[in-house]
Write a protein that holds these residues in place. Structure first.
Motif, PDB file in Angstrom:
ATOM      1  N   ALA A 199       0.834  -1.188   0.000  1.00  0.00           N
ATOM      2  CA  ALA A 199       0.000   0.000   0.000  1.00  0.00           C
ATOM      3  C   ALA A 199       0.875   1.246   0.000  1.00  0.00           C
ATOM      4  CB  ALA A 199      -0.912   0.010   1.227  1.00  0.00           C
ATOM      5  N   PRO A 200       0.554   2.246  -0.819  1.00  0.00           N
ATOM      6  CA  PRO A 200       1.351   3.475  -0.809  1.00  0.00           C
ATOM      7  C   PRO A 200       1.214   4.228   0.507  1.00  0.00           C
ATOM      8  CG  PRO A 200      -0.612   3.743  -2.171  1.00  0.00           C
ATOM      9  CD  PRO A 200      -0.557   2.293  -1.779  1.00  0.00           C
ATOM     10  N   VAL A 201       2.210   5.062   0.774  1.00  0.00           N
ATOM     11  CA  VAL A 201       2.199   5.901   1.968  1.00  0.00           C
ATOM     12  C   VAL A 201       2.227   7.363   1.540  1.00  0.00           C
ATOM     13  CG1 VAL A 201       3.359   4.140   3.361  1.00  0.00           C
ATOM     14  CG2 VAL A 201       4.730   5.903   2.212  1.00  0.00           C
ATOM     15  N   ASP A 202       1.896   8.233   2.455  1.00  0.00           N
ATOM     16  CA  ASP A 202       1.952   9.669   2.197  1.00  0.00           C
ATOM     17  C   ASP A 202       3.418  10.074   2.023  1.00  0.00           C
ATOM     18  OD1 ASP A 202       2.011  12.448   2.347  1.00  0.00           O
ATOM     19  OD2 ASP A 202       0.424  12.557   3.857  1.00  0.00           O
ATOM     20  N   PRO A 203       3.809  10.625   0.877  1.00  0.00           N
ATOM     21  CA  PRO A 203       5.218  10.991   0.683  1.00  0.00           C
ATOM     22  C   PRO A 203       5.732  11.998   1.698  1.00  0.00           C
ATOM     23  CG  PRO A 203       4.060  10.976  -1.420  1.00  0.00           C
ATOM     24  CD  PRO A 203       3.014  10.848  -0.343  1.00  0.00           C
ATOM     25  N   ALA A 204       4.830  12.779   2.282  1.00  0.00           N
ATOM     26  CA  ALA A 204       5.256  13.804   3.239  1.00  0.00           C
ATOM     27  C   ALA A 204       5.495  13.234   4.628  1.00  0.00           C
ATOM     28  CB  ALA A 204       4.215  14.920   3.315  1.00  0.00           C
ATOM     29  N   THR A 205       4.802  12.134   4.970  1.00  0.00           N
ATOM     30  CA  THR A 205       4.884  11.610   6.330  1.00  0.00           C
ATOM     31  C   THR A 205       5.372  10.179   6.414  1.00  0.00           C
ATOM     32  OG1 THR A 205       2.594  10.779   6.328  1.00  0.00           O
ATOM     33  CG2 THR A 205       2.938  13.091   6.970  1.00  0.00           C
ATOM     34  N   GLY A 206       5.238   9.413   5.331  1.00  0.00           N
ATOM     35  CA  GLY A 206       5.591   8.001   5.372  1.00  0.00           C
ATOM     36  C   GLY A 206       4.536   7.121   6.003  1.00  0.00           C
ATOM     37  N   VAL A 207       3.363   7.655   6.289  1.00  0.00           N
ATOM     38  CA  VAL A 207       2.297   6.899   6.956  1.00  0.00           C
ATOM     39  C   VAL A 207       1.265   6.457   5.917  1.00  0.00           C
ATOM     40  CG1 VAL A 207       0.460   7.004   8.689  1.00  0.00           C
ATOM     41  CG2 VAL A 207       2.647   8.155   9.101  1.00  0.00           C
ATOM     42  N   PRO A 208       0.821   5.197   5.977  1.00  0.00           N
ATOM     43  CA  PRO A 208      -0.194   4.742   5.016  1.00  0.00           C
ATOM     44  C   PRO A 208      -1.578   5.243   5.379  1.00  0.00           C
ATOM     45  CG  PRO A 208       0.289   2.993   6.579  1.00  0.00           C
ATOM     46  CD  PRO A 208       1.235   4.114   6.898  1.00  0.00           C
ATOM     47  N   ALA A 209      -2.401   5.469   4.373  1.00  0.00           N
ATOM     48  CA  ALA A 209      -3.809   5.771   4.611  1.00  0.00           C
ATOM     49  C   ALA A 209      -4.521   4.477   4.983  1.00  0.00           C
ATOM     50  CB  ALA A 209      -4.433   6.388   3.363  1.00  0.00           C
ATOM     51  N   LEU A 210      -5.369   4.531   5.991  1.00  0.00           N
ATOM     52  CA  LEU A 210      -6.068   3.323   6.430  1.00  0.00           C
ATOM     53  C   LEU A 210      -6.903   2.730   5.302  1.00  0.00           C
ATOM     54  CD1 LEU A 210      -7.164   4.432  10.006  1.00  0.00           C
ATOM     55  CD2 LEU A 210      -5.402   2.758   9.409  1.00  0.00           C
ATOM     56  N   ALA A 211      -7.458   3.578   4.450  1.00  0.00           N
ATOM     57  CA  ALA A 211      -8.285   3.081   3.351  1.00  0.00           C
ATOM     58  C   ALA A 211      -7.460   2.228   2.394  1.00  0.00           C
ATOM     59  CB  ALA A 211      -8.924   4.249   2.600  1.00  0.00           C
ATOM     60  N   GLU A 212      -6.178   2.573   2.235  1.00  0.00           N
ATOM     61  CA  GLU A 212      -5.316   1.790   1.347  1.00  0.00           C
ATOM     62  C   GLU A 212      -5.090   0.385   1.899  1.00  0.00           C
ATOM     63  OE1 GLU A 212      -4.280   2.410  -1.555  1.00  0.00           O
ATOM     64  OE2 GLU A 212      -4.347   4.576  -1.842  1.00  0.00           O
ATOM     65  N   ILE A 213      -5.056   0.264   3.207  1.00  0.00           N
ATOM     66  CA  ILE A 213      -4.928  -1.062   3.839  1.00  0.00           C
ATOM     67  C   ILE A 213      -6.254  -1.812   3.730  1.00  0.00           C
ATOM     68  CG2 ILE A 213      -4.447  -2.309   5.967  1.00  0.00           C
ATOM     69  CD1 ILE A 213      -1.986  -0.940   4.944  1.00  0.00           C
ATOM     70  N   GLU A 214      -7.334  -1.130   4.104  1.00  0.00           N
ATOM     71  CA  GLU A 214      -8.633  -1.806   4.149  1.00  0.00           C
ATOM     72  C   GLU A 214      -9.068  -2.296   2.774  1.00  0.00           C
ATOM     73  OE1 GLU A 214     -12.785  -1.291   6.562  1.00  0.00           O
ATOM     74  OE2 GLU A 214     -11.740   0.527   5.923  1.00  0.00           O
ATOM     75  N   ASP A 215      -8.780  -1.504   1.741  1.00  0.00           N
ATOM     76  CA  ASP A 215      -9.192  -1.900   0.386  1.00  0.00           C
ATOM     77  C   ASP A 215      -8.505  -3.180  -0.069  1.00  0.00           C
ATOM     78  OD1 ASP A 215     -10.834   0.272   0.248  1.00  0.00           O
ATOM     79  OD2 ASP A 215      -9.504   1.477  -1.034  1.00  0.00           O
ATOM     80  N   ARG A 216      -7.401  -3.531   0.566  1.00  0.00           N
ATOM     81  CA  ARG A 216      -6.639  -4.716   0.155  1.00  0.00           C
ATOM     82  C   ARG A 216      -6.999  -5.964   0.961  1.00  0.00           C
ATOM     83  NH1 ARG A 216      -3.799  -0.431  -1.493  1.00  0.00           N
ATOM     84  NH2 ARG A 216      -2.274  -0.725  -3.189  1.00  0.00           N
ATOM     85  N   LEU A 217      -7.845  -5.831   1.955  1.00  0.00           N
ATOM     86  CA  LEU A 217      -8.166  -6.965   2.812  1.00  0.00           C
ATOM     87  C   LEU A 217      -9.157  -7.903   2.120  1.00  0.00           C
ATOM     88  CD1 LEU A 217      -8.481  -5.217   6.297  1.00  0.00           C
ATOM     89  CD2 LEU A 217      -6.458  -6.223   5.194  1.00  0.00           C
ATOM     90  N   GLY A 218      -8.941  -9.178   2.344  1.00  0.00           N
ATOM     91  CA  GLY A 218      -9.814 -10.196   1.767  1.00  0.00           C
ATOM     92  C   GLY A 218      -9.474 -11.548   2.346  1.00  0.00           C
ATOM     93  N   ASP A 219     -10.221 -12.570   1.941  1.00  0.00           N
ATOM     94  CA  ASP A 219     -10.024 -13.901   2.504  1.00  0.00           C
ATOM     95  C   ASP A 219      -8.688 -14.514   2.114  1.00  0.00           C
ATOM     96  OD1 ASP A 219     -11.158 -16.175   4.022  1.00  0.00           O
ATOM     97  OD2 ASP A 219     -10.991 -17.210   2.089  1.00  0.00           O
TER      98      ASP A 219
END
Length: 524
Positions: free
Chosen positions: A158-178
């Motif tokens: 998942a990409p992170v914010d270039p200014a902070t290095g922190v990922p957006a939670l939506a980027e993690i959640e969108d990748r979740l699956g079985d």
């Protein structure tokens, strides 16, 4: 009475005198970057306390003949491992359901966390042909790239914010699956020292029954005693499944020793390998290795016993004060900026692009200038993320307790280095790559094709063209390289620019060749 613990069978004729061998080793070590004194701000973790080094050395020497393979034969191994794991469990918020193992380092801890997750995922889905995924921010340690490669998982970054290095939670959640066997977050991340939102990610993974690993390899034993209040990130977060932390970093033990902690005995047993399918002794291994030294474990155990939590808190306090001082120093340097809001005893420095170009400082030129005055900083390349955004190229600083004693001298060197390179434009990687492509018949097209297939001699030729292998000294005249002859240039900025400009597979192939050639013996 005969001492059965040691029998002297007489003197053996040695090919060389021990004193000569040690003198040669001392000469070899003299060429290394200094491991003590705070001049190397990566790779080494100097407590600044000589007694700890002496204690670690004495403990390791005492168990030098011991084989950690079998703690039922060498019961000291079992006792020390239980004590070290117990200490780690306590400082990382674990309860009696948290168990663990001592490993050879952070990479092995991460590999085992992935293996356990894969095997647990497979056990719950017998017969599925699907390939499981690991979901993590792009800043996750490269050990997880290796784990995915070794164990046949897909790594979904998942990409992170270039200014902070922190990922957006939506980027993690969108990748979740079985098909997700494991989500990994960092505390903190190595590239930018960002503390990933562990509790928020756990709130997404836990209801879905997805395992969550916290990679605290670099800073875990510092964050556990950090003087500032931090968001929760360890086993105090209910959804955390496993956690890795290195004792050879802010546990101040010699290389290599780490811990991997897992919530739940049944889950942790997936970490093991066992077989009785051969005519030798039954093999039961909790880690990747079979036979293994007990020295690093003994050294880590001795340091834990000597320091206890108060000692760790004191050393962490020193590192924290030094980190704050260096961060203030960098923030005062015109042309540079600290990336994001770093957590723990490390930080990354990038160009302040809000300034006119003539007032900017390129962090790679800055690091090269600091190295010329005896300070070793770590250059990090930029990266284009999957969403098209670019992470800046940076310089990384790892701060240790001993740094506190050298902050004034280091700060002056960093100021002077910035003054020396202010306004110098970054190295244009495309120009460097174009020069390298001239070394291949066919030019740029051949360079692109080389990313697919490159033999050893051709790779060595490209390295020489780039100045990364010695000239005549490195060559035996027939495509060979003398052992140890591969030497990095004095300036690393062009090298990192080349890393950014070349296709990834080609860069990786060249780096493999470089490291392989550096340790090759001379041809007979």
């Amino acid at each position: 009475m005969t001492d059965l613990r040691r029998t002297d069978f007489g003197r053996i004729d040695l090919r060389r005198e021990a004193s000569d061998i040690i003198a040669e080793l001392e000469a070899l070590r003299a060429a290394d970057a200094p491991t003590h004194g705070g001049r190397v701000l990566s790779y080494v973790y100097d407590s600044g306390v000589a007694e700890l080094d002496e204690l670690a050395g004495a403990a390791a020497r005492l168990v030098q003949p011991v084989n950690g393979l079998d703690p039922t034969t060498f019961t000291s191994v079992a006792a020390m491992e239980a004590a070290v794991v117990g200490f780690a469990r306590s400082v990382f918020g674990g309860d009696d359901d948290v168990v663990g193992s001592v490993t050879s380092g952070g990479t092995e801890s991460c590999l085992l966390a992935v293996k356990s997750a894969r095997d647990a995922w497979r056990a719950a889905r017998l017969g599925t042909p699907r390939v499981p995924r690991i979901v993590a921010p792009v800043t996750v340690h490269a050990a997880f790239h290796k784990a995915a490669h070794y164990f046949g998982l897909e790594l979904d970054l998942a990409p992170v914010d270039p200014a902070t290095g922190v990922p957006a939670l939506a980027e993690i959640e969108d990748r979740l699956g079985d098909d997700v066997a494991l989500v990994v977050v960092s505390a903190p991340s190595y590239p930018f020292a960002s503390l990933d939102p562990v509790a928020d990610v756990a709130a997404m993974t836990s209801p879905r029954g997805i395992a969550l690993h916290v990679d605290a390899c670099i800073g875990g034993f510092a964050l556990a005693f950090w003087p500032d209040r931090l968001p929760t990130w360890d086993f105090s977060v209910p959804g955390v499944t496993s956690l890795s932390a290195d004792l050879h970093k802010y546990g101040y033990a010699p290389k290599g020793v780490s811990v991997l902690l897992t919530r739940g005995r049944d889950r942790q047993r997936h970490q093991y390998f066992a077989t009785t399918g051969w005519p030798g002794y039954p093999v039961v291994n909790p880690t990747m290795t079979g036979s293994k030294p007990a020295g690093p474990l003994a050294a880590a155990w001795a340091i834990v016993e000597a320091l206890g939590e108060p000692g760790f808190a004191e050393l962490t306090g020193r590192a924290a004060r030094a980190t704050a001082a260096l961060r203030s120093c960098v923030e005062r340097i015109e042309g540079l900026r600290v990336v994001g809001s770093p957590v723990g005893p490390l930080l990354a420095v990038a160009t302040d692009e809000s300034l006119p170009v003539e007032r900017r400082v390129d962090p790679h030129h800055w690091a090269d200038a600091a190295r010329a005055s005896g300070w070793h900083l770590q250059l990090q390349p930029g990266l284009i993320q999957s969403d098209g955004s670019r992470l800046p190229h940076t310089t990384h600083l790892t701060v240790t307790p001993v740094t506190e004693a050298v902050v004034p001298e280091l700060a002056a060197a960093l100021d002077a280095a910035a003054d020396a390179v202010r306004g110098v434009p970054p190295v244009d990687g495309a120009v460097v790559a174009a020069g390298l492509s001239a070394a291949l018949p066919g030019g740029a097209e051949a360079l692109e094709a080389a990313a697919v297939m490159l033999d050893s001699d051709s790779a060595a030729g490209l390295l020489r063209a780039a100045g990364l292998l010695g000239g005549d000294a490195a060559s035996d005249g027939d495509g060979g390289t003398a052992g140890g002859a591969g030497a990095l240039p004095d300036r690393m900025a062009p090298v990192l620019a080349l890393v950014e400009a070349l296709p990834g597979p080609l860069t990786e192939r060249l780096l493999v060749e470089l490291l392989a050639r550096v340790v090759e013996p001379p041809r007979l």
